[in-house]
Write an enzyme that holds these catalytic residues in place. Structure first.
Site, PDB file in Angstrom:
ATOM      1  N   THR A 197      38.551  40.713  31.112  1.00  0.00           N
ATOM      2  CA  THR A 197      38.987  41.753  32.055  1.00  0.00           C
ATOM      3  C   THR A 197      39.103  43.065  31.285  1.00  0.00           C
ATOM      4  O   THR A 197      39.389  43.058  30.088  1.00  0.00           O
ATOM      5  CB  THR A 197      40.340  41.332  32.651  1.00  0.00           C
ATOM      6  OG1 THR A 197      40.113  40.247  33.539  1.00  0.00           O
ATOM      7  CG2 THR A 197      41.026  42.471  33.412  1.00  0.00           C
ATOM      8  N   ARG A 225      40.634  34.116  46.215  1.00  0.00           N
ATOM      9  CA  ARG A 225      41.803  34.254  45.327  1.00  0.00           C
ATOM     10  C   ARG A 225      41.838  35.690  44.767  1.00  0.00           C
ATOM     11  O   ARG A 225      40.821  36.236  44.336  1.00  0.00           O
ATOM     12  CB  ARG A 225      41.706  33.242  44.186  1.00  0.00           C
ATOM     13  CG  ARG A 225      42.826  33.361  43.141  1.00  0.00           C
ATOM     14  CD  ARG A 225      42.438  34.252  41.971  1.00  0.00           C
ATOM     15  NE  ARG A 225      43.452  34.271  40.919  1.00  0.00           N
ATOM     16  CZ  ARG A 225      43.424  35.098  39.884  1.00  0.00           C
ATOM     17  NH1 ARG A 225      42.456  35.977  39.754  1.00  0.00           N
ATOM     18  NH2 ARG A 225      44.373  35.059  38.967  1.00  0.00           N
ATOM     19  N   GLY A 227      43.887  38.157  42.004  1.00  0.00           N
ATOM     20  CA  GLY A 227      44.818  38.162  40.875  1.00  0.00           C
ATOM     21  C   GLY A 227      45.660  39.424  40.837  1.00  0.00           C
ATOM     22  O   GLY A 227      45.822  40.117  41.844  1.00  0.00           O
ATOM     23  N   ASP A 228      46.177  39.732  39.667  1.00  0.00           N
ATOM     24  CA  ASP A 228      47.071  40.886  39.517  1.00  0.00           C
ATOM     25  C   ASP A 228      46.323  42.207  39.379  1.00  0.00           C
ATOM     26  O   ASP A 228      46.897  43.271  39.639  1.00  0.00           O
ATOM     27  CB  ASP A 228      47.946  40.701  38.269  1.00  0.00           C
ATOM     28  CG  ASP A 228      47.094  40.605  37.003  1.00  0.00           C
ATOM     29  OD1 ASP A 228      46.094  39.851  37.011  1.00  0.00           O
ATOM     30  OD2 ASP A 228      47.409  41.292  36.018  1.00  0.00           O
ATOM     31  N   THR A 248      46.365  42.138  31.392  1.00  0.00           N
ATOM     32  CA  THR A 248      45.302  41.133  31.457  1.00  0.00           C
ATOM     33  C   THR A 248      45.876  39.759  31.143  1.00  0.00           C
ATOM     34  O   THR A 248      46.762  39.639  30.306  1.00  0.00           O
ATOM     35  CB  THR A 248      44.148  41.479  30.494  1.00  0.00           C
ATOM     36  OG1 THR A 248      43.166  40.439  30.570  1.00  0.00           O
ATOM     37  CG2 THR A 248      44.616  41.637  29.052  1.00  0.00           C
ATOM     38  N   GLY A 249      45.379  38.757  31.845  1.00  0.00           N
ATOM     39  CA  GLY A 249      45.893  37.410  31.616  1.00  0.00           C
ATOM     40  C   GLY A 249      45.919  36.625  32.915  1.00  0.00           C
ATOM     41  O   GLY A 249      45.202  36.956  33.862  1.00  0.00           O
ATOM     42  N   GLY A 251      46.720  36.028  36.210  1.00  0.00           N
ATOM     43  CA  GLY A 251      47.190  36.986  37.203  1.00  0.00           C
ATOM     44  C   GLY A 251      48.403  36.551  37.998  1.00  0.00           C
ATOM     45  O   GLY A 251      49.277  37.361  38.319  1.00  0.00           O
TER      46      GLY A 251
END
Ligand code: ASP
Length: 330
Positions: A197, A225, A227-228, A248-249, A251
Protein backbone atom coordinates in the site's frame (compact mmCIF):
# COMPACT_ATOMS: atom_id res chain seq x y z
CA UNK A 1 26.39 45.48 30.26
CA UNK A 2 27.05 42.96 32.98
CA UNK A 3 23.46 43.16 34.23
CA UNK A 4 21.98 42.66 30.75
CA UNK A 5 24.19 39.58 30.32
CA UNK A 6 22.94 38.28 33.66
CA UNK A 7 19.33 38.80 32.49
CA UNK A 8 20.08 36.97 29.25
CA UNK A 9 21.40 33.98 31.17
CA UNK A 10 19.09 34.00 34.17
CA UNK A 11 15.69 34.75 32.64
CA UNK A 12 15.44 31.52 30.64
CA UNK A 13 16.44 29.56 33.76
CA UNK A 14 13.72 31.31 35.76
CA UNK A 15 11.21 30.49 33.02
CA UNK A 16 12.19 26.84 33.15
CA UNK A 17 11.95 26.84 36.94
CA UNK A 18 8.39 28.22 36.60
CA UNK A 19 7.57 25.28 34.35
CA UNK A 20 7.22 27.36 31.16
CA UNK A 21 7.32 25.43 27.90
CA UNK A 22 10.83 25.28 26.43
CA UNK A 23 11.17 27.14 23.13
CA UNK A 24 9.79 25.19 20.14
CA UNK A 25 12.35 23.97 17.61
CA UNK A 26 12.49 25.99 14.40
CA UNK A 27 9.73 24.78 12.09
CA UNK A 28 10.76 23.29 8.76
CA UNK A 29 9.76 25.18 5.60
CA UNK A 30 8.54 21.88 4.20
CA UNK A 31 8.64 18.19 5.10
CA UNK A 32 7.42 15.03 3.39
CA UNK A 33 7.15 11.37 4.31
CA UNK A 34 6.13 8.40 2.14
CA UNK A 35 5.39 4.73 2.70
CA UNK A 36 5.17 1.77 0.37
CA UNK A 37 3.59 -0.71 2.77
CA UNK A 38 4.48 -2.35 6.08
CA UNK A 39 4.94 -6.00 5.10
CA UNK A 40 8.36 -5.66 3.51
CA UNK A 41 11.05 -7.93 4.89
CA UNK A 42 14.27 -7.14 3.02
CA UNK A 43 15.73 -10.41 4.34
CA UNK A 44 13.20 -12.26 2.17
CA UNK A 45 13.82 -10.12 -0.92
CA UNK A 46 16.56 -10.36 -3.55
CA UNK A 47 19.08 -7.53 -3.76
CA UNK A 48 17.52 -6.49 -7.06
CA UNK A 49 14.03 -6.33 -5.49
CA UNK A 50 15.30 -4.18 -2.62
CA UNK A 51 17.11 -1.88 -5.05
CA UNK A 52 13.99 -1.52 -7.24
CA UNK A 53 11.73 -0.54 -4.32
CA UNK A 54 14.34 1.87 -2.97
CA UNK A 55 14.80 3.47 -6.39
CA UNK A 56 11.07 3.94 -6.81
CA UNK A 57 10.62 5.46 -3.36
CA UNK A 58 13.54 7.79 -4.05
CA UNK A 59 11.92 8.97 -7.30
CA UNK A 60 8.62 9.49 -5.50
CA UNK A 61 10.42 11.49 -2.82
CA UNK A 62 12.14 13.66 -5.43
CA UNK A 63 8.75 14.39 -7.03
CA UNK A 64 7.34 15.49 -3.68
CA UNK A 65 10.40 17.55 -2.70
CA UNK A 66 10.43 19.33 -6.06
CA UNK A 67 6.78 20.30 -5.63
CA UNK A 68 7.25 21.54 -2.06
CA UNK A 69 10.56 23.30 -2.67
CA UNK A 70 9.07 25.46 -5.43
CA UNK A 71 6.31 26.55 -3.05
CA UNK A 72 3.67 24.07 -4.24
CA UNK A 73 0.95 22.80 -1.94
CA UNK A 74 1.10 19.74 0.27
CA UNK A 75 -2.06 18.47 -1.48
CA UNK A 76 -0.35 18.61 -4.89
CA UNK A 77 2.76 16.93 -3.48
CA UNK A 78 0.70 14.13 -1.91
CA UNK A 79 -1.33 13.54 -5.06
CA UNK A 80 1.71 13.59 -7.37
CA UNK A 81 3.72 11.22 -5.17
CA UNK A 82 0.85 8.76 -4.86
CA UNK A 83 0.03 8.88 -8.58
CA UNK A 84 3.64 7.98 -9.32
CA UNK A 85 3.53 5.02 -6.93
CA UNK A 86 0.12 3.92 -8.29
CA UNK A 87 1.67 3.73 -11.76
CA UNK A 88 4.55 1.58 -10.48
CA UNK A 89 3.67 -2.16 -10.55
CA UNK A 90 5.95 -2.74 -7.54
CA UNK A 91 3.26 -1.46 -5.20
CA UNK A 92 -0.21 -2.63 -4.21
CA UNK A 93 -1.95 0.48 -5.52
CA UNK A 94 -3.09 1.30 -9.05
CA UNK A 95 -1.11 -1.02 -11.36
CA UNK A 96 0.04 -3.91 -9.16
CA UNK A 97 -3.11 -3.94 -7.00
CA UNK A 98 -3.75 -7.31 -5.35
CA UNK A 99 -6.44 -9.83 -6.32
CA UNK A 100 -9.62 -10.26 -4.31
CA UNK A 101 -11.32 -13.63 -3.67
CA UNK A 102 -13.04 -13.41 -7.05
CA UNK A 103 -9.82 -12.76 -8.94
CA UNK A 104 -10.71 -9.09 -9.43
CA UNK A 105 -9.09 -5.83 -8.37
CA UNK A 106 -10.96 -3.30 -6.22
CA UNK A 107 -9.09 -0.15 -5.31
CA UNK A 108 -9.42 2.24 -2.37
CA UNK A 109 -7.90 5.71 -1.83
CA UNK A 110 -8.35 8.87 0.20
CA UNK A 111 -6.87 12.35 0.55
CA UNK A 112 -7.28 15.06 3.19
CA UNK A 113 -6.51 18.77 3.36
CA UNK A 114 -5.36 19.77 6.85
CA UNK A 115 -6.11 23.45 6.22
CA UNK A 116 -9.85 23.05 5.73
CA UNK A 117 -10.44 19.42 6.80
CA UNK A 118 -11.83 18.89 3.32
CA UNK A 119 -11.42 15.25 2.32
CA UNK A 120 -12.37 12.83 -0.41
CA UNK A 121 -12.22 9.08 -0.91
CA UNK A 122 -13.17 6.24 -3.25
CA UNK A 123 -13.61 2.58 -2.43
CA UNK A 124 -13.96 -0.54 -4.58
CA UNK A 125 -13.06 1.33 -7.76
CA UNK A 126 -12.55 -1.10 -10.66
CA UNK A 127 -11.44 0.81 -13.75
CA UNK A 128 -9.76 3.94 -12.39
CA UNK A 129 -6.07 4.28 -13.24
CA UNK A 130 -5.27 6.68 -10.40
CA UNK A 131 -7.73 6.35 -7.50
CA UNK A 132 -5.95 9.10 -5.51
CA UNK A 133 -6.87 11.67 -8.17
CA UNK A 134 -10.49 10.52 -8.19
CA UNK A 135 -10.49 10.82 -4.38
CA UNK A 136 -9.28 14.40 -4.73
CA UNK A 137 -12.07 15.11 -7.21
CA UNK A 138 -14.61 13.72 -4.73
CA UNK A 139 -13.18 16.28 -2.30
CA UNK A 140 -13.24 19.25 -4.66
CA UNK A 141 -16.17 18.56 -7.00
CA UNK A 142 -18.80 17.01 -4.74
CA UNK A 143 -20.25 17.72 -1.33
CA UNK A 144 -19.54 14.14 -0.30
CA UNK A 145 -16.54 12.45 1.27
CA UNK A 146 -16.71 8.85 0.02
CA UNK A 147 -18.00 7.31 -3.21
CA UNK A 148 -17.95 3.54 -3.65
CA UNK A 149 -18.15 0.85 -6.35
CA UNK A 150 -20.66 1.70 -9.14
CA UNK A 151 -21.09 5.24 -7.82
CA UNK A 152 -17.33 5.81 -7.87
CA UNK A 153 -17.15 4.37 -11.38
CA UNK A 154 -19.95 6.63 -12.61
CA UNK A 155 -18.27 9.65 -11.05
CA UNK A 156 -14.99 8.66 -12.75
CA UNK A 157 -16.87 8.80 -16.07
CA UNK A 158 -18.29 12.22 -15.29
CA UNK A 159 -14.86 13.53 -14.34
CA UNK A 160 -13.27 11.97 -17.44
CA UNK A 161 -10.30 10.62 -15.46
CA UNK A 162 -8.03 7.99 -17.06
CA UNK A 163 -9.74 4.58 -17.16
CA UNK A 164 -8.24 1.12 -17.58
CA UNK A 165 -9.59 -2.42 -17.82
CA UNK A 166 -9.00 -4.94 -15.03
CA UNK A 167 -6.17 -6.54 -17.01
CA UNK A 168 -4.15 -3.33 -16.57
CA UNK A 169 -3.73 -3.99 -12.84
CA UNK A 170 -2.33 -7.52 -13.38
CA UNK A 171 1.14 -8.38 -12.14
CA UNK A 172 2.53 -11.90 -11.91
CA UNK A 173 3.67 -11.21 -8.34
CA UNK A 174 0.17 -10.28 -7.16
CA UNK A 175 -1.29 -13.25 -9.02
CA UNK A 176 1.16 -15.69 -7.41
CA UNK A 177 0.45 -14.23 -3.98
CA UNK A 178 -3.26 -14.70 -4.57
CA UNK A 179 -2.78 -18.34 -5.56
CA UNK A 180 -0.72 -18.91 -2.42
CA UNK A 181 -3.26 -17.22 -0.19
CA UNK A 182 -6.21 -19.08 -1.71
CA UNK A 183 -4.70 -22.41 -0.81
CA UNK A 184 -3.60 -21.40 2.70
CA UNK A 185 -5.84 -22.86 5.37
CA UNK A 186 -5.49 -19.81 7.58
CA UNK A 187 -6.01 -17.37 4.74
CA UNK A 188 -8.15 -14.81 6.53
CA UNK A 189 -6.21 -14.98 9.80
CA UNK A 190 -2.73 -14.91 8.29
CA UNK A 191 -0.29 -13.12 10.60
CA UNK A 192 1.73 -11.74 7.71
CA UNK A 193 1.21 -8.01 7.30
CA UNK A 194 -0.18 -6.86 3.96
CA UNK A 195 2.31 -5.38 1.53
CA UNK A 196 2.70 -2.53 -0.90
CA UNK A 197 0.00 0.00 0.00
CA UNK A 198 1.25 3.53 -0.59
CA UNK A 199 0.79 6.75 1.34
CA UNK A 200 2.19 10.23 1.75
CA UNK A 201 1.98 13.04 4.31
CA UNK A 202 3.40 16.51 3.76
CA UNK A 203 3.82 19.99 5.23
CA UNK A 204 4.17 22.81 2.70
CA UNK A 205 5.79 26.22 2.92
CA UNK A 206 2.37 27.81 3.53
CA UNK A 207 2.07 25.84 6.77
CA UNK A 208 -0.54 23.47 5.36
CA UNK A 209 -0.60 19.73 6.03
CA UNK A 210 -2.08 17.03 3.77
CA UNK A 211 -2.17 13.24 3.69
CA UNK A 212 -3.27 10.52 1.29
CA UNK A 213 -3.30 6.74 0.99
CA UNK A 214 -3.97 4.35 -1.90
CA UNK A 215 -4.27 0.56 -2.00
CA UNK A 216 -5.61 -2.56 -3.67
CA UNK A 217 -6.40 -3.80 -0.16
CA UNK A 218 -5.73 -7.31 1.11
CA UNK A 219 -4.96 -10.29 -1.13
CA UNK A 220 -7.99 -12.62 -1.36
CA UNK A 221 -10.27 -10.14 0.43
CA UNK A 222 -13.99 -10.68 -0.03
CA UNK A 223 -15.51 -8.77 -2.94
CA UNK A 224 -16.73 -5.44 -1.59
CA UNK A 225 -14.42 -5.50 1.44
CA UNK A 226 -13.20 -2.00 2.26
CA UNK A 227 -10.15 -1.39 4.45
CA UNK A 228 -8.90 1.65 6.32
CA UNK A 229 -7.17 3.38 3.41
CA UNK A 230 -10.28 5.22 2.15
CA UNK A 231 -11.65 5.80 5.65
CA UNK A 232 -10.85 9.29 6.92
CA UNK A 233 -9.72 9.03 10.54
CA UNK A 234 -8.64 5.40 10.16
CA UNK A 235 -6.07 5.21 7.34
CA UNK A 236 -5.68 8.91 6.55
CA UNK A 237 -6.02 12.14 8.51
CA UNK A 238 -4.72 15.72 8.34
CA UNK A 239 -5.29 18.75 10.54
CA UNK A 240 -3.13 21.88 10.37
CA UNK A 241 -3.39 22.19 14.15
CA UNK A 242 -1.72 18.83 14.72
CA UNK A 243 -0.38 16.50 12.03
CA UNK A 244 -0.91 14.56 8.80
CA UNK A 245 -0.98 10.76 8.92
CA UNK A 246 -1.08 7.81 6.49
CA UNK A 247 -1.36 4.23 7.72
CA UNK A 248 -0.68 0.80 6.29
CA UNK A 249 -1.43 -2.66 7.59
CA UNK A 250 -4.42 -4.79 8.50
CA UNK A 251 -7.17 -2.30 7.74
CA UNK A 252 -9.78 -3.74 10.07
CA UNK A 253 -7.54 -2.97 13.07
CA UNK A 254 -6.93 0.59 11.89
CA UNK A 255 -10.66 1.18 11.46
CA UNK A 256 -11.48 -0.37 14.84
CA UNK A 257 -9.04 1.94 16.62
CA UNK A 258 -9.61 5.06 14.49
CA UNK A 259 -5.83 5.15 14.28
CA UNK A 260 -5.09 8.19 12.13
CA UNK A 261 -7.49 10.40 14.08
CA UNK A 262 -6.30 9.06 17.43
CA UNK A 263 -2.77 10.22 16.64
CA UNK A 264 -4.02 13.73 15.90
CA UNK A 265 -6.18 13.67 19.06
CA UNK A 266 -3.21 12.66 21.22
CA UNK A 267 -1.32 15.71 19.99
CA UNK A 268 -4.33 18.00 20.46
CA UNK A 269 -5.66 16.82 23.82
CA UNK A 270 -2.68 15.21 25.51
CA UNK A 271 0.16 17.29 24.15
CA UNK A 272 2.01 14.16 23.02
CA UNK A 273 4.89 14.54 20.60
CA UNK A 274 4.19 13.00 17.18
CA UNK A 275 6.74 10.26 17.80
CA UNK A 276 5.25 9.33 21.18
CA UNK A 277 1.68 9.34 19.84
CA UNK A 278 2.55 6.96 16.99
CA UNK A 279 4.60 4.74 19.29
CA UNK A 280 1.71 4.51 21.78
CA UNK A 281 -0.73 3.44 19.08
CA UNK A 282 1.60 0.82 17.66
CA UNK A 283 2.38 -0.66 21.06
CA UNK A 284 -0.80 -0.25 23.09
CA UNK A 285 -3.68 -0.15 20.58
CA UNK A 286 -2.46 -2.26 17.67
CA UNK A 287 -1.03 -5.76 17.94
CA UNK A 288 2.43 -6.80 16.81
CA UNK A 289 2.34 -7.44 13.07
CA UNK A 290 -0.59 -5.10 12.38
CA UNK A 291 1.29 -2.51 10.33
CA UNK A 292 3.00 0.84 10.13
CA UNK A 293 2.32 4.56 10.31
CA UNK A 294 3.99 7.60 8.78
CA UNK A 295 3.24 11.14 9.91
CA UNK A 296 4.45 14.72 9.88
CA UNK A 297 3.46 17.40 12.39
CA UNK A 298 2.80 21.11 11.92
CA UNK A 299 6.45 21.95 12.65
CA UNK A 300 7.72 19.46 10.09
CA UNK A 301 8.77 16.73 12.53
CA UNK A 302 8.57 13.37 10.79
CA UNK A 303 8.01 9.90 12.18
CA UNK A 304 7.93 6.49 10.45
CA UNK A 305 7.21 3.51 12.68
CA UNK A 306 5.88 -0.05 12.38
CA UNK A 307 5.35 -3.21 14.39
CA UNK A 308 5.96 -5.58 11.47
CA UNK A 309 9.00 -7.10 9.75
CA UNK A 310 9.58 -3.86 7.91
CA UNK A 311 8.22 -0.64 6.48
CA UNK A 312 9.17 0.72 3.06
CA UNK A 313 9.59 4.40 3.67
CA UNK A 314 11.19 7.63 2.58
CA UNK A 315 11.36 11.12 4.02
CA UNK A 316 12.88 14.52 3.37
CA UNK A 317 12.63 18.10 4.61
CA UNK A 318 13.82 21.60 3.83
CA UNK A 319 16.95 21.24 5.99
CA UNK A 320 18.41 18.84 3.40
CA UNK A 321 17.56 15.68 5.35
CA UNK A 322 16.64 12.81 3.02
CA UNK A 323 16.37 9.06 3.60
CA UNK A 324 14.95 5.96 1.94
CA UNK A 325 14.68 2.74 3.95
CA UNK A 326 13.16 -0.72 3.98
CA UNK A 327 13.04 -3.15 6.89
CA UNK A 328 13.36 -2.14 10.52
CA UNK A 329 15.66 0.16 12.47
CA UNK A 330 18.73 -1.79 13.59
N1 ASP B 1 -4.49 -1.11 5.03
C1 ASP B 1 -4.75 -1.71 3.75
C2 ASP B 1 -6.08 -2.41 3.82
O1 ASP B 1 -6.38 -3.01 4.84
C3 ASP B 1 -3.71 -2.68 3.33
C4 ASP B 1 -2.27 -2.23 3.50
O2 ASP B 1 -2.00 -1.21 4.10
O3 ASP B 1 -1.38 -2.90 2.99
O4 ASP B 1 -6.79 -2.43 2.85
Amino acid sequence: MRSSLACFLILPLLALARGDEPAQPTPKRFAIVIHGGAGTDPAKMTKAEVAAVEASLKKALDIGVEELDKGGTSLDAVEKVIRFLEDDPLFNAGKGAVFNAEGKHELDASIMDGRTKACGAVASARTVKNPISLARLVMTKTKHVLLVADGAEKFAGEMKVDRVDQQYYFTQKAYDEWQKKRTERTSSKSAEAPKGTVGCAALDSHGNLAAGTSTGGLTNKKAGRVGDSPIIGAGTYADNATCAVSCTGTGEEYIRHAVAYDISARLAYKGDSLKDAVHAILTTRLKKGDGGIIAVDRLGNITMQNNTTGLSRAAADSSGYKEVKLGNEK
